[in-house]
Design a protein around this motif. Structure first.
Motif, PDB file in Angstrom:
ATOM      1  N   UNK A  13     -13.523   8.670 -12.508  1.00 41.20           N
ATOM      2  CA  UNK A  13     -12.401   9.518 -12.095  1.00 41.20           C
ATOM      3  C   UNK A  13     -12.087  10.520 -13.214  1.00 41.20           C
ATOM      4  N   UNK A  14     -12.167  11.827 -12.921  1.00 38.10           N
ATOM      5  CA  UNK A  14     -11.933  12.827 -13.971  1.00 38.10           C
ATOM      6  C   UNK A  14     -10.575  12.689 -14.671  1.00 38.10           C
ATOM      7  N   UNK A  15      -9.524  12.333 -13.938  1.00 36.47           N
ATOM      8  CA  UNK A  15      -8.209  12.175 -14.574  1.00 36.47           C
ATOM      9  C   UNK A  15      -8.194  10.994 -15.529  1.00 36.47           C
ATOM     10  N   UNK A  16      -8.868   9.927 -15.179  1.00 32.40           N
ATOM     11  CA  UNK A  16      -8.946   8.754 -16.051  1.00 32.40           C
ATOM     12  C   UNK A  16      -9.782   9.077 -17.293  1.00 32.40           C
ATOM     13  N   UNK A  17     -10.882   9.796 -17.120  1.00 31.79           N
ATOM     14  CA  UNK A  17     -11.699  10.213 -18.266  1.00 31.79           C
ATOM     15  C   UNK A  17     -10.859  11.064 -19.206  1.00 31.79           C
ATOM     16  N   UNK A  18     -10.099  12.002 -18.640  1.00 27.60           N
ATOM     17  CA  UNK A  18      -9.220  12.838 -19.465  1.00 27.60           C
ATOM     18  C   UNK A  18      -8.211  11.985 -20.218  1.00 27.60           C
ATOM     19  N   UNK A  19      -7.644  10.979 -19.569  1.00 25.35           N
ATOM     20  CA  UNK A  19      -6.663  10.101 -20.220  1.00 25.35           C
ATOM     21  C   UNK A  19      -7.293   9.327 -21.371  1.00 25.35           C
ATOM     22  N   UNK A  20      -8.534   8.876 -21.208  1.00 27.19           N
ATOM     23  CA  UNK A  20      -9.213   8.169 -22.293  1.00 27.19           C
ATOM     24  C   UNK A  20      -9.442   9.122 -23.462  1.00 27.19           C
ATOM     25  N   UNK A  21      -9.941  10.324 -23.185  1.00 24.73           N
ATOM     26  CA  UNK A  21     -10.168  11.304 -24.256  1.00 24.73           C
ATOM     27  C   UNK A  21      -8.851  11.622 -24.953  1.00 24.73           C
ATOM     28  N   UNK A  22      -7.780  11.815 -24.185  1.00 28.08           N
ATOM     29  CA  UNK A  22      -6.471  12.126 -24.778  1.00 28.08           C
ATOM     30  C   UNK A  22      -6.003  11.020 -25.710  1.00 28.08           C
ATOM     31  N   UNK A  23      -6.364   9.778 -25.434  1.00 27.43           N
ATOM     32  CA  UNK A  23      -5.910   8.644 -26.247  1.00 27.43           C
ATOM     33  C   UNK A  23      -6.717   8.474 -27.536  1.00 27.43           C
ATOM     34  N   UNK A  24      -7.841   9.148 -27.646  1.00 27.66           N
ATOM     35  CA  UNK A  24      -8.708   9.000 -28.820  1.00 27.66           C
ATOM     36  C   UNK A  24      -8.236   9.886 -29.967  1.00 27.66           C
ATOM     37  N   UNK A  25      -8.420   9.394 -31.180  1.00 29.73           N
ATOM     38  CA  UNK A  25      -7.983  10.124 -32.371  1.00 29.73           C
ATOM     39  C   UNK A  25      -9.129  10.689 -33.187  1.00 29.73           C
ATOM     40  N   UNK A  26     -10.300  10.097 -33.093  1.00 25.01           N
ATOM     41  CA  UNK A  26     -11.440  10.491 -33.917  1.00 25.01           C
ATOM     42  C   UNK A  26     -12.681  10.558 -33.048  1.00 25.01           C
ATOM     43  N   UNK A  93     -18.418 -16.643 -26.453  1.00 23.06           N
ATOM     44  CA  UNK A  93     -17.466 -16.257 -25.420  1.00 23.06           C
ATOM     45  C   UNK A  93     -16.565 -15.107 -25.830  1.00 23.06           C
ATOM     46  N   UNK A  94     -16.561 -14.747 -27.114  1.00 25.77           N
ATOM     47  CA  UNK A  94     -15.743 -13.634 -27.577  1.00 25.77           C
ATOM     48  C   UNK A  94     -16.240 -12.336 -26.960  1.00 25.77           C
ATOM     49  N   UNK A  95     -15.325 -11.438 -26.740  1.00 26.37           N
ATOM     50  CA  UNK A  95     -15.659 -10.105 -26.252  1.00 26.37           C
ATOM     51  C   UNK A  95     -14.612  -9.147 -26.802  1.00 26.37           C
ATOM     52  N   UNK A  96     -14.715  -7.902 -26.435  1.00 25.53           N
ATOM     53  CA  UNK A  96     -13.752  -6.907 -26.902  1.00 25.53           C
ATOM     54  C   UNK A  96     -13.292  -6.050 -25.741  1.00 25.53           C
ATOM     55  N   UNK A  97     -12.026  -5.715 -25.757  1.00 23.08           N
ATOM     56  CA  UNK A  97     -11.478  -4.734 -24.829  1.00 23.08           C
ATOM     57  C   UNK A  97     -11.582  -3.371 -25.512  1.00 23.08           C
ATOM     58  N   UNK A  98     -11.868  -2.333 -24.746  1.00 24.14           N
ATOM     59  CA  UNK A  98     -12.005  -0.998 -25.318  1.00 24.14           C
ATOM     60  C   UNK A  98     -12.122   0.027 -24.196  1.00 24.14           C
ATOM     61  N   UNK A  99     -11.999   1.287 -24.569  1.00 20.40           N
ATOM     62  CA  UNK A  99     -12.351   2.425 -23.729  1.00 20.40           C
ATOM     63  C   UNK A  99     -13.192   3.336 -24.600  1.00 20.40           C
ATOM     64  N   UNK A 100     -14.247   3.907 -24.048  1.00 26.06           N
ATOM     65  CA  UNK A 100     -15.093   4.789 -24.853  1.00 26.06           C
ATOM     66  C   UNK A 100     -15.658   5.916 -24.002  1.00 26.06           C
ATOM     67  N   UNK A 101     -16.013   6.987 -24.704  1.00 25.19           N
ATOM     68  CA  UNK A 101     -16.675   8.139 -24.111  1.00 25.19           C
ATOM     69  C   UNK A 101     -17.866   8.452 -25.003  1.00 25.19           C
ATOM     70  N   UNK A 102     -19.030   8.610 -24.384  1.00 30.20           N
ATOM     71  CA  UNK A 102     -20.254   8.904 -25.121  1.00 30.20           C
ATOM     72  C   UNK A 102     -20.947  10.059 -24.424  1.00 30.20           C
ATOM     73  N   UNK A 103     -21.541  10.950 -25.200  1.00 27.31           N
ATOM     74  CA  UNK A 103     -22.265  12.047 -24.589  1.00 27.31           C
ATOM     75  C   UNK A 103     -23.075  12.821 -25.594  1.00 27.31           C
ATOM     76  N   UNK A 104     -23.596  13.937 -25.137  1.00 22.79           N
ATOM     77  CA  UNK A 104     -24.383  14.813 -25.999  1.00 22.79           C
ATOM     78  C   UNK A 104     -24.451  16.194 -25.388  1.00 22.79           C
ATOM     79  N   UNK A 105     -24.838  17.144 -26.227  1.00 21.92           N
ATOM     80  CA  UNK A 105     -24.991  18.497 -25.737  1.00 21.92           C
ATOM     81  C   UNK A 105     -25.239  19.480 -26.851  1.00 21.92           C
TER      82      UNK A 105
END
Length: 159
Positions: A13-26, A93-105
């Motif tokens: 969802x483009x709006x959700x992707x935008x929200x994830x990017x907006x939440x990132x600092x680095x 059994x350990x895991x991690x919660x996260x949101x990420x965006x990966x790409x190239x260009x």
């Protein structure tokens, strides 16, 4: 683009992707450098133009990052937010919660003062949530602004 292995974690969802990017600092930029890869964390700005994600970065007009931009003209990137270790009874059994965006260009040095200002405004909006900044001509002339047009971009979350 290679399909994501864990499609159940893909965000499309483009709006959700935008929200994830907006939440990132680095943003971490990655460049091919001979036999190795050079990865550098940077502040960033983001816009969407004609449906394409555009990322801006700033810094000195010389150094390894700018040399690789000029030599390769291509970079990968990674952004993430919300990392939280989730425990379990067993180590596996350990895991991690996260949101990420990966790409190239393709990535390039911005040449015009007008586009530099657009990029600097995007960077400051990402950092401060304000977009009403002005930039003196001397500051614009002194800074190097980079632009990456994401040809591939995927967003993933595990909450």
């Amino acid at each position: 683009m290679r399909p994501m292995r864990r499609q159940d974690r893909a965000v499309t969802d483009p709006e959700k992707i935008q929200a994830v990017i907006d939440a990132c600092e680095v943003c971490r930029l990655g460049f091919q450098d001979g036999r190795g890869v050079y990865v550098v964390p940077v502040n960033f700005g983001h816009t969407v133009e004609g449906g394409r994600h555009i990322f801006y970065f700033h810094g000195a007009a010389e150094g390894r990052k700018v040399d690789l931009v000029r030599r390769n003209g291509w970079a990968g990137f990674e952004l993430d937010t919300g990392y939280r270790l989730q425990g379990a009874e067993a180590a596996c059994g350990y895991t991690a919660a996260f949101q990420s965006v990966i790409g190239e260009g393709p990535i390039r040095v911005v040449e015009t003062a007008e586009e530099k200002r657009r990029g600097l405004t995007a960077i400051m909006r990402q950092a401060t949530c304000r977009g009403d900044w002005t930039f003196p001509d001397a500051a614009v002339d002194a800074v190097c602004v980079l632009r990456l047009d994401a040809e591939e971009l995927s967003c993933k979350e595990h909450l």
